[in-house]
Design a protein around this motif. Sequence first.
Motif: not given
Length: 177
Positions: A28, A30, A57, A62, A66, A136
């Motif tokens: 992910w 962001f 996000h 989230w 995940w 992340e």
Amino acid sequence: MTQASRPAEPTSDFPWPLTFSSFAFGVWVFNTLQANVIFQGRQFVPDEQLLQPSGQHPSPDWKDRWSASFIVAEDMMPPTPVEIAWRSLDGTDHATVLDLINDIFPGWDVRHNVTKAEVNEDWARYDKAVPDILLEVNDRAINIYMRATVLTKLPPVSDRPDNFSREDLISVWTRTF
């Protein structure tokens, strides 16, 4: 003053700590102005985030949902390092290379919150855990998590008597750039 000792773990013939020989990988990104993540020759950032901001996000919870979908099978182990290049919100360009196996999971240990006494021995003896390794990229930070399903002898949550497993998201590694 005496130091309290931990209770001894019960002896058993299944391997401990639990290890993995394959895993699933997910990413992910962001809070970046642009980003790219390359792993095993594959781009993990959607094309639209390569040259424009990723945004925040959309869901505050989230991480609860995940999971990873890119399988790194046993015959692909050890995998290539992860190449990450991104621009943080302050406009600074960053790049790093992470060797997941040698630097972050050198013993191939599964990170989880289940004690040896709670683990389903038959599962641990005959099956292999296939955890999710989750990366992340968030502004100036990179965080790596693991989520593994570990089968248990008893339901770990009293309101779910049909569930004999745990799947905790474990923070394994973090670095701010």
